[in-house]
Design a protein around this motif. Structure first.
Motif, PDB file in Angstrom:
ATOM      1  N   GLY A  56      89.517 109.814  46.824  1.00 39.62           N
ATOM      2  CA  GLY A  56      88.806 111.082  46.711  1.00 39.62           C
ATOM      3  C   GLY A  56      87.901 111.425  47.869  1.00 39.62           C
ATOM      4  N   TRP A  57      87.724 110.502  48.796  1.00 37.59           N
ATOM      5  CA  TRP A  57      86.792 110.721  49.913  1.00 37.59           C
ATOM      6  C   TRP A  57      87.415 110.138  51.171  1.00 37.59           C
ATOM      7  CZ3 TRP A  57      81.438 107.882  50.414  1.00 37.59           C
ATOM      8  CH2 TRP A  57      80.717 108.468  51.451  1.00 37.59           C
ATOM      9  N   THR A  58      87.414 110.933  52.230  1.00 37.89           N
ATOM     10  CA  THR A  58      87.987 110.492  53.491  1.00 37.89           C
ATOM     11  C   THR A  58      86.984 110.664  54.623  1.00 37.89           C
ATOM     12  OG1 THR A  58      88.934 112.695  53.879  1.00 37.89           O
ATOM     13  CG2 THR A  58      90.345 111.074  52.777  1.00 37.89           C
ATOM     14  N   ALA A  59      87.236 109.978  55.708  1.00 41.58           N
ATOM     15  CA  ALA A  59      86.389 110.083  56.896  1.00 41.58           C
ATOM     16  C   ALA A  59      87.274 109.984  58.128  1.00 41.58           C
ATOM     17  CB  ALA A  59      85.333 108.979  56.920  1.00 41.58           C
ATOM     18  N   TYR A  60      86.852 110.675  59.198  1.00 38.04           N
ATOM     19  CA  TYR A  60      87.652 110.729  60.409  1.00 38.04           C
ATOM     20  C   TYR A  60      86.789 110.551  61.652  1.00 38.04           C
ATOM     21  CZ  TYR A  60      91.202 112.762  57.387  1.00 38.04           C
ATOM     22  OH  TYR A  60      92.107 112.964  56.379  1.00 38.04           O
ATOM     23  N   ALA A  61      87.390 109.958  62.657  1.00 40.46           N
ATOM     24  CA  ALA A  61      86.770 109.978  63.971  1.00 40.46           C
ATOM     25  C   ALA A  61      86.800 111.411  64.496  1.00 40.46           C
ATOM     26  CB  ALA A  61      87.520 109.061  64.921  1.00 40.46           C
ATOM     27  N   ASP A  62      85.870 111.734  65.367  1.00 40.67           N
ATOM     28  CA  ASP A  62      85.833 113.097  65.919  1.00 40.67           C
ATOM     29  C   ASP A  62      87.161 113.459  66.584  1.00 40.67           C
ATOM     30  OD1 ASP A  62      82.326 113.035  66.961  1.00 40.67           O
ATOM     31  OD2 ASP A  62      83.266 113.464  65.024  1.00 40.67           O
ATOM     32  N   SER A  63      87.802 112.478  67.203  1.00 34.35           N
ATOM     33  CA  SER A  63      89.056 112.730  67.913  1.00 34.35           C
ATOM     34  C   SER A  63      90.200 113.078  66.966  1.00 34.35           C
ATOM     35  CB  SER A  63      89.435 111.513  68.750  1.00 34.35           C
ATOM     36  OG  SER A  63      89.572 110.371  67.931  1.00 34.35           O
ATOM     37  N   ALA A  64      90.042 112.724  65.691  1.00 32.67           N
ATOM     38  CA  ALA A  64      91.108 112.937  64.714  1.00 32.67           C
ATOM     39  C   ALA A  64      90.871 114.145  63.810  1.00 32.67           C
ATOM     40  CB  ALA A  64      91.261 111.694  63.851  1.00 32.67           C
TER      41      ALA A  64
END
Length: 125
Positions: A56-64
């Motif tokens: 239910g929760w995701t996180a990404y690098a700025d590049s992605a």
């Protein structure tokens, strides 16, 4: 023990797309937050995207951000990384990893206990 096997890498032109898969086996998949990392030649391994146990929760690098999407199917014990608008600087070996600690999404690679063997992604200009 958790065994992770990545697939889906390959050679693609800039602007193209790839979908990476990571099949897990061993312990209960839903007990692990999952992450995708990449490592280019001469560079340190870096966080690309992560997803919580429930998905239910995701996180990404700025590049992605805005180009990549991480998802998981706990019934299939598989995590995916959909990559669009690929750039030559996305060229790297991509790894999936599993983390049993905490409820959030960790970014440091050393917080992940299990790793796949990696799949090569090459983006040509």
């Amino acid at each position: 023990q958790v065994q992770l096997i990545e697939s889906g890498g390959g050679l693609v032109q800039a602007g193209g797309s790839l979908r990476l898969s990571c099949k897990a086996s061993g312990r209960t998949f839903s007990n692990y937050a999952m992450g995708w990392f990449r490592q280019a030649p001469g560079k340190e391994r870096e966080f690309v995207a992560g997803i919580r146990r429930s998905g239910g929760w995701t996180a990404y690098a700025d590049s992605a951000k805005g180009r990549f999407t991480i998802s998981r199917d706990n019934a299939k014990t598989t995590v995916y990384l959909e990559m669009n608008s690929l750039k030559p600087e996305d060229t790297a070996v991509y790894y999936c990893a599993a983390n049993s600690g905490g409820l959030g999404i960790s970014r440091p690679p050393d917080e992940y206990e299990y790793w796949g063997q990696g799949t090569q992604v090459t983006v040509s200009s």
